[in-house]
Design a protein around this motif. Structure first.
Motif, PDB file in Angstrom:
ATOM      1  N   GLY A 171     -90.597 -15.313  47.782  1.00  0.00           N
ATOM      2  CA  GLY A 171     -90.856 -16.353  46.793  1.00  0.00           C
ATOM      3  C   GLY A 171     -89.624 -17.093  46.349  1.00  0.00           C
ATOM      4  O   GLY A 171     -89.409 -17.311  45.164  1.00  0.00           O
ATOM      5  N   LEU A 172     -88.743 -17.475  47.276  1.00  0.00           N
ATOM      6  CA  LEU A 172     -87.542 -18.216  46.930  1.00  0.00           C
ATOM      7  C   LEU A 172     -87.822 -19.707  46.999  1.00  0.00           C
ATOM      8  O   LEU A 172     -87.300 -20.431  47.837  1.00  0.00           O
ATOM      9  CB  LEU A 172     -86.389 -17.837  47.873  1.00  0.00           C
ATOM     10  N   ALA A 173     -88.672 -20.202  46.146  1.00  0.00           N
ATOM     11  CA  ALA A 173     -89.031 -21.620  46.146  1.00  0.00           C
ATOM     12  C   ALA A 173     -88.220 -22.317  45.074  1.00  0.00           C
ATOM     13  O   ALA A 173     -88.447 -22.128  43.888  1.00  0.00           O
ATOM     14  CB  ALA A 173     -90.522 -21.792  45.881  1.00  0.00           C
ATOM     15  N   VAL A 174     -87.232 -23.083  45.470  1.00  0.00           N
ATOM     16  CA  VAL A 174     -86.361 -23.773  44.531  1.00  0.00           C
ATOM     17  C   VAL A 174     -86.793 -25.219  44.426  1.00  0.00           C
ATOM     18  O   VAL A 174     -86.870 -25.932  45.418  1.00  0.00           O
ATOM     19  CB  VAL A 174     -84.893 -23.688  44.996  1.00  0.00           C
ATOM     20  N   GLY A 175     -87.080 -25.655  43.212  1.00  0.00           N
ATOM     21  CA  GLY A 175     -87.406 -27.052  42.996  1.00  0.00           C
ATOM     22  C   GLY A 175     -88.803 -27.424  43.420  1.00  0.00           C
ATOM     23  O   GLY A 175     -89.233 -28.555  43.221  1.00  0.00           O
ATOM     24  N   GLY A 176     -89.538 -26.501  44.008  1.00  0.00           N
ATOM     25  CA  GLY A 176     -90.897 -26.821  44.433  1.00  0.00           C
ATOM     26  C   GLY A 176     -91.852 -25.796  43.910  1.00  0.00           C
ATOM     27  O   GLY A 176     -92.092 -24.767  44.538  1.00  0.00           O
ATOM     28  N   GLU A 204     -96.703 -33.966  33.096  1.00  0.00           N
ATOM     29  CA  GLU A 204     -95.621 -33.764  34.057  1.00  0.00           C
ATOM     30  C   GLU A 204     -94.450 -33.024  33.416  1.00  0.00           C
ATOM     31  O   GLU A 204     -93.743 -32.272  34.091  1.00  0.00           O
ATOM     32  CB  GLU A 204     -95.151 -35.107  34.606  1.00  0.00           C
ATOM     33  N   ARG A 205     -94.242 -33.231  32.116  1.00  0.00           N
ATOM     34  CA  ARG A 205     -93.211 -32.465  31.428  1.00  0.00           C
ATOM     35  C   ARG A 205     -93.565 -30.980  31.423  1.00  0.00           C
ATOM     36  O   ARG A 205     -92.683 -30.119  31.549  1.00  0.00           O
ATOM     37  CB  ARG A 205     -93.056 -32.974  29.995  1.00  0.00           C
ATOM     38  N   ILE A 206     -94.825 -30.658  31.255  1.00  0.00           N
ATOM     39  CA  ILE A 206     -95.243 -29.255  31.291  1.00  0.00           C
ATOM     40  C   ILE A 206     -94.993 -28.659  32.675  1.00  0.00           C
ATOM     41  O   ILE A 206     -94.481 -27.538  32.809  1.00  0.00           O
ATOM     42  CB  ILE A 206     -96.730 -29.136  30.907  1.00  0.00           C
ATOM     43  N   GLN A 207     -95.340 -29.424  33.719  1.00  0.00           N
ATOM     44  CA  GLN A 207     -95.076 -28.948  35.070  1.00  0.00           C
ATOM     45  C   GLN A 207     -93.570 -28.801  35.312  1.00  0.00           C
ATOM     46  O   GLN A 207     -93.121 -27.843  35.960  1.00  0.00           O
ATOM     47  CB  GLN A 207     -95.680 -29.903  36.100  1.00  0.00           C
ATOM     48  N   THR A 208     -92.786 -29.729  34.777  1.00  0.00           N
ATOM     49  CA  THR A 208     -91.331 -29.641  34.923  1.00  0.00           C
ATOM     50  C   THR A 208     -90.780 -28.400  34.239  1.00  0.00           C
ATOM     51  O   THR A 208     -89.854 -27.752  34.745  1.00  0.00           O
ATOM     52  CB  THR A 208     -90.671 -30.897  34.337  1.00  0.00           C
ATOM     53  N   SER A 209     -91.344 -28.041  33.093  1.00  0.00           N
ATOM     54  CA  SER A 209     -90.904 -26.815  32.412  1.00  0.00           C
ATOM     55  C   SER A 209     -91.158 -25.595  33.282  1.00  0.00           C
ATOM     56  O   SER A 209     -90.321 -24.675  33.355  1.00  0.00           O
ATOM     57  CB  SER A 209     -91.642 -26.674  31.077  1.00  0.00           C
ATOM     58  N   PHE A 210     -92.293 -25.572  33.964  1.00  0.00           N
ATOM     59  CA  PHE A 210     -92.585 -24.436  34.836  1.00  0.00           C
ATOM     60  C   PHE A 210     -91.629 -24.405  36.025  1.00  0.00           C
ATOM     61  O   PHE A 210     -91.127 -23.330  36.405  1.00  0.00           O
ATOM     62  CB  PHE A 210     -94.029 -24.515  35.331  1.00  0.00           C
ATOM     63  N   ILE A 211     -91.339 -25.580  36.617  1.00  0.00           N
ATOM     64  CA  ILE A 211     -90.411 -25.625  37.755  1.00  0.00           C
ATOM     65  C   ILE A 211     -89.025 -25.160  37.309  1.00  0.00           C
ATOM     66  O   ILE A 211     -88.331 -24.418  38.024  1.00  0.00           O
ATOM     67  CB  ILE A 211     -90.355 -27.044  38.342  1.00  0.00           C
ATOM     68  N   THR A 212     -88.608 -25.566  36.108  1.00  0.00           N
ATOM     69  CA  THR A 212     -87.318 -25.124  35.582  1.00  0.00           C
ATOM     70  C   THR A 212     -87.308 -23.616  35.374  1.00  0.00           C
ATOM     71  O   THR A 212     -86.315 -22.935  35.676  1.00  0.00           O
ATOM     72  CB  THR A 212     -87.020 -25.837  34.256  1.00  0.00           C
ATOM     73  N   LEU A 213     -88.398 -23.071  34.863  1.00  0.00           N
ATOM     74  CA  LEU A 213     -88.510 -21.627  34.673  1.00  0.00           C
ATOM     75  C   LEU A 213     -88.356 -20.897  35.999  1.00  0.00           C
ATOM     76  O   LEU A 213     -87.622 -19.909  36.104  1.00  0.00           O
ATOM     77  CB  LEU A 213     -89.865 -21.312  34.036  1.00  0.00           C
ATOM     78  N   VAL A 214     -89.023 -21.397  37.036  1.00  0.00           N
ATOM     79  CA  VAL A 214     -88.923 -20.759  38.353  1.00  0.00           C
ATOM     80  C   VAL A 214     -87.500 -20.843  38.893  1.00  0.00           C
ATOM     81  O   VAL A 214     -86.964 -19.873  39.440  1.00  0.00           O
ATOM     82  CB  VAL A 214     -89.917 -21.412  39.331  1.00  0.00           C
TER      83      VAL A 214
END
Length: 437
Positions: A171-176, A204-214
């Motif tokens: 699960g090394l998904a960076v930025g995606g 999209e901000r909510i999705q961006t928060s999740f991507i940042t968390l990952v």
């Protein structure tokens, strides 16, 4: 340690029972439950710390590590954190690469939990209970990773498992965020945090928060992958020098176990009618020449494990471990390894002298021999952990171990081949000194 180095390799199978002696089911001799002993045991259980007479420094360190004080509405509240292992809390600390990774984990987990709490589902058919369950799973994984990385005796397999639960296999998904797996991936699916569910800038901000968390979690995982082989003092690669703080914690734990095993040897000897007075007159061989009393040997091992070893580490540091500590540990380990065995047909044969005739039959019983074998194993482990601490190590020296795998690192760009140049007359070669890589 190979099987030929283990004095227990020649012992009979565990089914062999000492029928000539009563079954050992308790302490020898029986002791009354004195209030003082009961208080010592209770304190040791509460603090996860091995009680030592007069050890005020270790007691304060264990007390500080077991209770967290907070000011709540003008009063002080204490929160007890159970500790599942006994440790000499006054020796060693989380230092080096583990301390750096622990500090990074504290910052990452704090920010990641804030983002995790701000997420809200983008799906209209989401089950609120399931959504909160996955959020709780991710929160649990992050908190456990932070706690484990800050532990004096880190469990590498435990951290690996937590990251596997959190990110999944590969699960090394960076930025995606669409490629996330594990508990984070399940949270993403339940909340609908994918591009197809985004309709407004706020979503999209909510999705961006999740991507940042990952991304933060993956970055912490990569840091763990880079440092994991150098953190655990029990599995140091050959030729490497461990961080002093974690290695001392490991030595402290081993010394505590060694002292307890000496008590176990004495208890097993008493169970076969070998009393304390007998220990002072029974002679055992010294491989460096001469003999010594069995009681004197056991007292020496216990005093070294309880007081002398810790004092050498605390007062002389690495130099003390690399000189006096390791020499004493090796000497004791050699003597214990060469104690007379039940089976004289072992890999080293019987020791010189008529020790089988001078020692009582109970000494060669299976229970006593197995207790001595465990003591020998503890001393061998002490020597193995302490040996690399004082060893001279230069970065320019050849390292027999290959570098860490490049999985969590970015692949370098390929170097284009050098174009052929026109032929020129040969130039004289100059000798240059090569610096260390």
């Amino acid at each position: 340690m190979t099987i030929n180095d283990d004095r227990g390799a020649t012992l009979p199978r565990a089914q062999d029972i000492d029928s000539a002696y009563p079954l050992s089911t308790g302490q020898y001799p029986p002791q009354a439950a004195a209030p003082g002993k009961l208080a010592e045991q209770t304190i040791s259980d509460m603090l996860g710390w091995k009680w030592r007479e007069g050890d005020t420094k270790g007691f304060v360190a264990a007390l500080t590590g077991s209770f967290e004080l907070k000011e709540v509405q003008g009063r002080t509240e204490a929160k007890w954190t159970p500790r599942g292992y006994a440790i000499q809390a006054d020796l060693g600390a989380v230092t080096g690469g583990q301390a750096s990774l622990a500090a990074r984990a504290r910052s990452t987990v704090k920010d990641a939990l804030a983002l995790l709490g701000s997420l809200r589902p983008l799906r209209t058919d989401v089950d609120p209970e399931n959504a909160e369950s996955y959020r709780a799973l991710v929160r649990h994984d992050l908190e456990q990773i932070q706690q484990e990385l800050a532990s004096p005796l880190i469990r590498v397999a435990r951290v690996d498992q937590l990251f596997l639960l959190l990110l999944g296999n590969g699960g090394l998904a960076v930025g995606g965020g669409d490629r996330t797996r594990g508990h984070l991936g399940q949270l993403q699916d339940e909340f609908g945090l994918v591009s197809g569910k985004v309709n407004t800038i706020e979503e999209e901000r909510i999705q961006t928060s999740f991507i940042t968390l990952v991304d933060w979690v993956v970055s912490l995982f990569r840091g763990w992958q880079d440092a994991r082989d150098k953190i655990d003092p029990f599995s140091q690669p050959a030729g490497g020098q461990p961080f002093f703080g974690p290695a001392v914690v490991a030595l402290s734990q081993l010394l505590s176990a060694t002292a307890s095993q000496v008590d176990e040897v004495v208890a097993m000897l008493r169970s076969v009618f070998v009393q304390q007075e007998d220990l002072e007159v029974l002679r055992v061989p010294d491989p460096d020449g001469g003999t010594m009393s069995l009681g004197g040997l056991l007292r020496w091992v216990r005093e070294f494990a309880t007081f002398e070893g810790g004092k050498l580490i605390e007062s002389a540091g690495k130099e003390g471990v690399g000189t006096s500590f390791i020499q004493i540990a090796r000497r004791l380990q050699r003597i214990v390894t060469n104690l007379p065995r039940q089976n004289t047909g072992g890999p080293n044969g019987d020791v010189p002298g008529n020790f089988r005739a001078s020692l009582p039959p109970g000494f060669f019983s299976s229970r006593v021999q197995r207790a001595i074998d465990e003591l020998d194993d503890h001393l061998q482990e002490v020597v193995r952990i302490a040996a690399p601490i004082g060893r001279g190590y230069s970065p320019s020296s050849s390292d027999p171990n290959p570098p860490a795998p490049p999985t969590p690192q970015l692949m370098p760009e390929p170097t284009p081949p050098t174009p052929p140049e026109a032929e020129e007359p040969p130039k004289p070669r100059t000798t240059r000194k090569r610096t260390g890589q």
